[in-house]
Write an enzyme that holds these catalytic residues in place. Structure first.
Site, mmCIF file in Angstrom:
data_model
loop_
_atom_site.group_PDB
_atom_site.id
_atom_site.type_symbol
_atom_site.label_atom_id
_atom_site.label_comp_id
_atom_site.label_asym_id
_atom_site.label_seq_id
_atom_site.Cartn_x
_atom_site.Cartn_y
_atom_site.Cartn_z
ATOM 1 N N HIS A 66 0.856 -1.176 -0.069
ATOM 2 C CA HIS A 66 0.083 0.021 -0.107
ATOM 3 C C HIS A 66 0.728 1.535 0.015
ATOM 4 C CE1 HIS A 66 0.282 -0.082 4.529
ATOM 5 N NE2 HIS A 66 0.442 1.185 4.424
ATOM 6 N N ASP A 110 -0.503 -7.645 1.188
ATOM 7 C CA ASP A 110 -0.007 -6.336 1.287
ATOM 8 C C ASP A 110 1.493 -6.315 1.526
ATOM 9 O OD1 ASP A 110 0.365 -3.394 1.734
ATOM 10 O OD2 ASP A 110 -0.520 -3.483 3.663
ATOM 11 N N SER A 207 4.181 2.086 8.443
ATOM 12 C CA SER A 207 3.769 0.993 7.297
ATOM 13 C C SER A 207 4.923 0.526 6.564
ATOM 14 C CB SER A 207 3.103 1.537 6.283
ATOM 15 O OG SER A 207 1.483 1.900 6.840
#
Length: 257
Positions: A66, A110, A207
């Site tokens: 992402h 992801d 992230s």
């Protein structure tokens, strides 16, 4: 009398230092010593840090798929302080190798590899982290660590110095149940750790960073509850690296996506 005074002043100094060093970084974490986590990477675009990542070979960094939406152009390796970057030696251009089955809406698969524009020189400032075995399974409540340069609180600011925090692994069934309460069905191939039954976890900007079980990267920071880092709420979600080893190894062998 003087000996007692010295002890008091020393204790006072250490207490003050501890207060400044530990703070509420990542979410209720602490600063990473310079000689640890030498695999950590700051994934950046032309505006600066956007995601974390971690070095797994001389050529490749792992991050979250992402993070691709922010169009990363480079990674920084070899420093814990993003204000201390030598662009000639620490910055590497990247080619993005996003997992072909990544789903934007569910965050399924992801994971993304970034091929470095040149081989990184492994030394006492930069070292890769090992990946798990295919058959590895993490025990419930195992104490893992997550690290990054992300926000220190919901709506907070990115930090300059790398932070880490200890997070307990959450039982998969408990994790699914808690997320179902807020009407979210979790994707397959994830690990749950932190954010639930604890005030510790990751936040935006972390992230793509690693979930570490000892010296092994077992997960990739994926998502939390609607960008809410005011823990405890529901468990933090990581991509389970062990489920993607054939894909990763194929890219490493080809040295291309």
């Amino acid at each position: 009398m003087m000996h007692g005074l010295h002890k008091f002043l020393l204790c006072h100094f250490l207490t003050c230092l501890g207060g400044n060093a530990l703070g509420s970084e990542i979410i209720h974490g602490k600063i990473v010593p310079d000689n640890l986590m030498l695999y950590m990477a700051s994934v950046q675009n032309n505006e600066g840090h956007i995601c974390g990542g971690f070095l797994i070979s001389e050529d490749f960094v792992v991050t979250a798929a992402h993070c691709d939406k922010n169009k990363p152009t480079s990674v920084v390796l070899g420093t814990h302080n993003l204000k201390k970057v030598d662009n000639d030696t620490m910055r590497f251009g990247v080619k993005r190798c996003k997992h072909p089955n990544y789903e934007t809406h569910t965050n399924e698969n992801d994971i993304m590899l970034l091929k470095l524009s040149r081989k990184v020189q492994l030394n006492n400032r930069v070292k890769p982290i090992q990946l798990p075995r295919t058959d590895s399974k993490i025990k419930d409540k195992a104490k893992c660590h997550v690290a990054g340069w992300g926000l220190t609180k919901t709506g907070g600011k990115i930090v300059d110095v790398l932070q880490m925090v200890e997070v307990p692994v959450v039982n998969p069934e408990v994790c699914k149940r808690e997320w179902k309460k807020i009407r979210v069905n979790l994707p397959d191939n994830v690990i749950c750790a932190g954010g639930y039954d604890t005030n510790k976890g990751f936040c935006q900007g972390d992230s793509g960073g690693p979930l570490m079980n000892g010296r092994t990267a077992v997960g990739v920071v994926s998502f939390n509850m609607r960008k809410n880092c005011d823990y405890p709420n529901v468990p933090n979600i990581y991509t389970d690296i062990s489920k993607y080893l054939p894909w990763i190894k194929g890219i490493l062998e080809r040295k291309n996506c």
